[in-house]
Scaffold this motif. Structure first.
Motif, PDB file in Angstrom:
ATOM      1  N   PRO A 222      53.792 -13.913  84.921  1.00 53.61           N
ATOM      2  CA  PRO A 222      55.033 -14.647  84.635  1.00 53.61           C
ATOM      3  C   PRO A 222      55.161 -15.949  85.429  1.00 53.61           C
ATOM      4  O   PRO A 222      55.936 -16.825  85.064  1.00 53.61           O
ATOM      5  N   ARG A 223      54.407 -16.078  86.507  1.00 47.54           N
ATOM      6  CA  ARG A 223      54.562 -17.277  87.337  1.00 47.54           C
ATOM      7  C   ARG A 223      53.956 -18.500  86.649  1.00 47.54           C
ATOM      8  O   ARG A 223      52.858 -18.427  86.099  1.00 47.54           O
ATOM      9  N   PRO A 224      54.649 -19.623  86.669  1.00 40.59           N
ATOM     10  CA  PRO A 224      54.097 -20.828  86.037  1.00 40.59           C
ATOM     11  C   PRO A 224      52.876 -21.367  86.771  1.00 40.59           C
ATOM     12  O   PRO A 224      52.636 -21.019  87.933  1.00 40.59           O
ATOM     13  N   ALA A 225      52.124 -22.193  86.070  1.00 40.77           N
ATOM     14  CA  ALA A 225      50.935 -22.809  86.656  1.00 40.77           C
ATOM     15  C   ALA A 225      50.940 -24.306  86.358  1.00 40.77           C
ATOM     16  O   ALA A 225      51.320 -24.733  85.271  1.00 40.77           O
TER      17      ALA A 225
ATOM     18  N   ASN B  47      43.733 -29.586  67.142  1.00 39.11           N
ATOM     19  CA  ASN B  47      42.428 -29.438  67.770  1.00 39.11           C
ATOM     20  C   ASN B  47      41.923 -28.037  67.451  1.00 39.11           C
ATOM     21  O   ASN B  47      42.725 -27.130  67.174  1.00 39.11           O
ATOM     22  N   VAL B  48      40.617 -27.870  67.522  1.00 35.63           N
ATOM     23  CA  VAL B  48      40.036 -26.609  67.052  1.00 35.63           C
ATOM     24  C   VAL B  48      39.446 -25.791  68.199  1.00 35.63           C
ATOM     25  O   VAL B  48      38.581 -24.953  67.990  1.00 35.63           O
ATOM     26  N   ARG B  49      39.960 -26.059  69.404  1.00 39.19           N
ATOM     27  CA  ARG B  49      39.427 -25.406  70.616  1.00 39.19           C
ATOM     28  C   ARG B  49      40.530 -25.435  71.658  1.00 39.19           C
ATOM     29  O   ARG B  49      41.586 -26.016  71.436  1.00 39.19           O
ATOM     30  N   PHE B  50      40.276 -24.774  72.785  1.00 42.60           N
ATOM     31  CA  PHE B  50      41.255 -24.826  73.867  1.00 42.60           C
ATOM     32  C   PHE B  50      41.414 -26.266  74.333  1.00 42.60           C
ATOM     33  O   PHE B  50      40.450 -27.040  74.331  1.00 42.60           O
ATOM     34  N   GLY B  51      42.620 -26.628  74.744  1.00 42.16           N
ATOM     35  CA  GLY B  51      42.829 -27.957  75.304  1.00 42.16           C
ATOM     36  C   GLY B  51      42.218 -28.041  76.692  1.00 42.16           C
ATOM     37  O   GLY B  51      42.123 -27.046  77.406  1.00 42.16           O
ATOM     38  N   ASP B  52      41.812 -29.226  77.037  1.00 40.64           N
ATOM     39  CA  ASP B  52      41.353 -29.493  78.396  1.00 40.64           C
ATOM     40  C   ASP B  52      42.249 -30.617  78.899  1.00 40.64           C
ATOM     41  O   ASP B  52      42.163 -31.723  78.355  1.00 40.64           O
ATOM     42  N   PRO B  53      43.147 -30.405  79.810  1.00 38.07           N
ATOM     43  CA  PRO B  53      43.214 -29.328  80.801  1.00 38.07           C
ATOM     44  C   PRO B  53      44.139 -28.139  80.488  1.00 38.07           C
ATOM     45  O   PRO B  53      44.290 -27.294  81.357  1.00 38.07           O
ATOM     46  N   GLU B  54      44.730 -28.006  79.306  1.00 37.78           N
ATOM     47  CA  GLU B  54      45.670 -26.893  79.102  1.00 37.78           C
ATOM     48  C   GLU B  54      45.037 -25.524  79.360  1.00 37.78           C
ATOM     49  O   GLU B  54      45.701 -24.578  79.786  1.00 37.78           O
ATOM     50  N   CYS B  55      43.751 -25.416  79.042  1.00 44.32           N
ATOM     51  CA  CYS B  55      43.051 -24.140  79.212  1.00 44.32           C
ATOM     52  C   CYS B  55      43.085 -23.658  80.667  1.00 44.32           C
ATOM     53  O   CYS B  55      43.143 -22.455  80.922  1.00 44.32           O
ATOM     54  N   GLN B  56      43.063 -24.606  81.604  1.00 42.58           N
ATOM     55  CA  GLN B  56      42.960 -24.216  83.015  1.00 42.58           C
ATOM     56  C   GLN B  56      44.214 -23.455  83.471  1.00 42.58           C
ATOM     57  O   GLN B  56      44.087 -22.357  84.017  1.00 42.58           O
ATOM     58  N   PRO B  57      45.435 -23.976  83.261  1.00 43.23           N
ATOM     59  CA  PRO B  57      46.600 -23.147  83.617  1.00 43.23           C
ATOM     60  C   PRO B  57      46.734 -21.897  82.749  1.00 43.23           C
ATOM     61  O   PRO B  57      47.167 -20.849  83.233  1.00 43.23           O
ATOM     62  N   LEU B  58      46.331 -21.981  81.478  1.00 43.13           N
ATOM     63  CA  LEU B  58      46.429 -20.793  80.616  1.00 43.13           C
ATOM     64  C   LEU B  58      45.540 -19.665  81.134  1.00 43.13           C
ATOM     65  O   LEU B  58      45.983 -18.522  81.268  1.00 43.13           O
ATOM     66  N   MET B  59      44.284 -19.977  81.430  1.00 45.17           N
ATOM     67  CA  MET B  59      43.363 -18.932  81.895  1.00 45.17           C
ATOM     68  C   MET B  59      43.786 -18.397  83.260  1.00 45.17           C
ATOM     69  O   MET B  59      43.562 -17.232  83.578  1.00 45.17           O
TER      70      MET B  59
ATOM     71  N   ALA C 103      37.043 -22.740  83.574  1.00 45.50           N
ATOM     72  CA  ALA C 103      38.176 -21.796  83.506  1.00 45.50           C
ATOM     73  C   ALA C 103      37.845 -20.629  82.576  1.00 45.50           C
ATOM     74  O   ALA C 103      38.165 -19.469  82.876  1.00 45.50           O
ATOM     75  N   LEU C 104      37.174 -20.916  81.459  1.00 47.67           N
ATOM     76  CA  LEU C 104      36.792 -19.831  80.540  1.00 47.67           C
ATOM     77  C   LEU C 104      35.759 -18.917  81.192  1.00 47.67           C
ATOM     78  O   LEU C 104      35.849 -17.692  81.092  1.00 47.67           O
ATOM     79  N   ALA C 105      34.794 -19.535  81.896  1.00 49.93           N
ATOM     80  CA  ALA C 105      33.748 -18.738  82.561  1.00 49.93           C
ATOM     81  C   ALA C 105      34.378 -17.803  83.585  1.00 49.93           C
ATOM     82  O   ALA C 105      34.017 -16.623  83.685  1.00 49.93           O
ATOM     83  N   ALA C 106      35.363 -18.318  84.340  1.00 52.82           N
ATOM     84  CA  ALA C 106      36.016 -17.486  85.362  1.00 52.82           C
ATOM     85  C   ALA C 106      36.758 -16.326  84.701  1.00 52.82           C
ATOM     86  O   ALA C 106      36.722 -15.187  85.188  1.00 52.82           O
ATOM     87  N   ALA C 107      37.408 -16.587  83.573  1.00 50.61           N
ATOM     88  CA  ALA C 107      38.148 -15.520  82.869  1.00 50.61           C
ATOM     89  C   ALA C 107      37.168 -14.501  82.286  1.00 50.61           C
ATOM     90  O   ALA C 107      37.386 -13.288  82.373  1.00 50.61           O
ATOM     91  N   ILE C 108      36.075 -14.990  81.704  1.00 56.55           N
ATOM     92  CA  ILE C 108      35.082 -14.076  81.105  1.00 56.55           C
ATOM     93  C   ILE C 108      34.442 -13.220  82.203  1.00 56.55           C
ATOM     94  O   ILE C 108      34.222 -12.026  82.027  1.00 56.55           O
TER      95      ILE C 108
ATOM     96  N   GLY D  21      46.624 -33.882  83.376  1.00 57.06           N
ATOM     97  CA  GLY D  21      47.252 -32.730  84.007  1.00 57.06           C
ATOM     98  C   GLY D  21      48.013 -31.961  82.945  1.00 57.06           C
ATOM     99  O   GLY D  21      48.200 -32.449  81.827  1.00 57.06           O
ATOM    100  N   ALA D  22      48.413 -30.755  83.287  1.00 58.44           N
ATOM    101  CA  ALA D  22      49.136 -29.930  82.322  1.00 58.44           C
ATOM    102  C   ALA D  22      49.917 -28.882  83.091  1.00 58.44           C
ATOM    103  O   ALA D  22      49.580 -28.567  84.239  1.00 58.44           O
ATOM    104  N   PHE D  23      50.956 -28.379  82.444  1.00 57.25           N
ATOM    105  CA  PHE D  23      51.631 -27.231  83.041  1.00 57.25           C
ATOM    106  C   PHE D  23      51.987 -26.225  81.968  1.00 57.25           C
ATOM    107  O   PHE D  23      52.051 -26.545  80.784  1.00 57.25           O
ATOM    108  N   CYS D  24      52.176 -24.985  82.416  1.00 57.14           N
ATOM    109  CA  CYS D  24      52.392 -23.874  81.492  1.00 57.14           C
ATOM    110  C   CYS D  24      53.260 -22.838  82.191  1.00 57.14           C
ATOM    111  O   CYS D  24      52.944 -22.479  83.319  1.00 57.14           O
ATOM    112  N   PRO D  25      54.348 -22.342  81.602  1.00 57.75           N
ATOM    113  CA  PRO D  25      54.807 -22.664  80.261  1.00 57.75           C
ATOM    114  C   PRO D  25      55.621 -23.953  80.227  1.00 57.75           C
ATOM    115  O   PRO D  25      56.211 -24.333  81.244  1.00 57.75           O
TER     116      PRO D  25
END
Ligand code: AMP
Ligand code: GLY
Length: 435
Positions: free
Chosen positions: A335-338, A295-307, A21-26, A239-243
């Protein structure tokens, strides 16, 4: 102050779903020169990045330092906690090269729960009352003396699995023995934390900090237990959801004022120059939000919906944290949730089955508003994508409402098949427990 060229070469350390997810955003950033990866075997990251051709280990750091020098890497992004705890950020930072991710001393917030607990206590940050033990007999006597079964945690890093929330005192004692005597998490179990069990809804609040400014990301909810209805063993996250709908504006201000700001101030007082993600795992208790862990980094899987929801340039955000100019960075979110559903291997978390062929990824990805991030996958000698770890894929979908996003995520999951696949069917659908 290092000069910032308009294009920047980036090295991404790590190779799971979070890093895809980070690679795709970068890769979306107009600032990107070349993206390099330490994990080209991840079939999702491979097409986005060039492989690092030196060994990546704390013991041979000079090889990675040389690589970064030769390729003129301007930014190193460290995904997982282990390299942070091993001091990759300390070693890879130079006047010409930034590292997104805290120095080793800052990573102790996650790598040493006992140290974290004492920092929080000193800073008066609300957290569960707890005590630490290095002697198993003393830990067992204390556990048995509690009127309610306490939560038992290995103090060191245990891939998100080092926490037991036992239903009885006997189970709690068993957890102490597993961690301290049987050492199921190795040296991470030299010390345990035994703490009161909190109740309430859980929420992950991730912030980016430059050591002074704090930029709070939209809150997420993670589902840590393996099975539907929040039962079964703790996992890295199913799994995770945001927001998350659990936090209103007043609670968020309280979290910022009473939890995040005093934590960043306490780190500063310790002389720690913390630049990166600060992830607070919180319980919204009847007495207000309390820290379960940092934690000292993005959560996994939270990072995926965030990115997936991030519309701004991630490199601007990361460079803002590295150059202490986060207050000048504007962030825009879709604005759409993920919703992100993790598909795991048979046997996860104890003994995930590897080498199992996976079908249907391309069909799922072809759905509009669906992204499939690779976590524990690789290609076999015939080029077929097979399982290679516990959490195999993160399927993320967006929709106008959370319910739409959820329906679409499961439609995509149902197109993906491999033997023994397991995923929870209730991600983003758990009724909130009473506050
Ligand atoms: P941690 O890795 O410390 O976040 O713990 C993993 C999970 O264990 C959390 O997401 C909670 O569900 C649970 N947990 C941790 N600490 C406590 C606590 N003090 N009371 C209740 N549940 C807890
Ligand atoms: N999803 C929980 C974690 O990343 O630790």
């Amino acid at each position: 102050m290092p000069t910032q060229p308009s294009r920047i070469n980036v090295l991404l350390v790590g190779g799971g779903g979070r890093e895809h997810a980070l690679a795709a955003a970068i890769a979306r950033s107009p600032r990107l020169g070349t993206l390099y990866t330490t994990h080209p075997q991840n079939p999702g990251i491979a097409p986005l990045a060039t492989a690092v051709d030196v060994p990546v280990s704390a013991k041979a750091m000079y090889r990675l330092e040389q690589f970064c020098d030769h390729q003129q890497i301007g930014l190193v992004v460290i995904g997982p906690e282990d390299p942070l705890a091993e001091g990759f950020a300390d070693k890879l930072t130079t006047p010409d090269r930034h590292v997104f991710g805290p120095v080793q001393a800052g990573a102790m917030l996650e790598a040493d729960k006992a140290w974290c607990k004492s920092l929080l206590r000193e800073a008066m940050v609300p957290t569960a009352d707890g005590r630490e033990f290095t002697d198993p007999d003393a830990a067992l006597a204390y556990t048995a003396s509690r009127s309610e079964p306490p939560v038992v945690k290995a103090a060191g890093l245990a891939a998100g699995k080092g926490v037991f929330v036992p239903a009885s005192t006997a189970e709690a004692c068993d957890a102490v023995r597993k961690i301290m005597v049987q050492r199921i998490f190795g040296d991470a179990g030299r010390k345990v934390i035994i703490e009161e069990r909190l109740t309430g809804r859980e929420v992950s609040v991730l912030a980016i900090t430059d050591g002074r400014n704090i930029l709070i990301l939209p809150p997420c909810q993670d589902h840590k237990r393996l099975r539907d209805g929040d039962i079964g063993p703790n996992t890295g996250g199913m799994g995770a959801f945001c927001p998350s709908d659990a936090i209103d504006a007043a609670t968020m201000s309280r979290i910022e004022r009473d939890i995040l700001v005093p934590t960043v101030d306490a780190l500063k007082r310790e002389g720690i120059d913390y630049r990166g993600v600060l992830y607070a795992g919180l319980m919204l208790t009847p007495g207000g939000p309390k820290v379960l862990e940092y934690n000292v980094r993005f959560g996994d899987p939270e990072c995926q919906p965030l990115m997936t929801r991030l519309r701004s340039d991630i490199l601007e955000l990361m460079l803002g944290a590295c150059t202490r100019t986060l207050d000048q960075v504007e962030v825009e979110w879709d604005p759409r949730p993920a919703v992100c559903v993790v598909i795991a291997s048979e046997g996860y978390p104890e003994n995930p089955r590897k080498g199992v062929p996976i079908r249907g990824i391309e069909q799922a990805e072809a759905l509009h508003d669906v992204t499939v991030f690779h976590a524990g996958t690789t290609r076999d000698s015939q080029g077929q994508i097979v399982t290679a770890g516990g959490r195999v894929l993160s399927v993320v979908a967006q929709g106008e409402t959370m319910a739409d996003a959820r329906t679409l995520a499961y439609r995509a999951c149902d197109m993906i098949h491999f033997e023994g696949a397991q995923c929870r069917r209730d991600i983003a659908a758990i009724p909130a427990p009473p506050a």
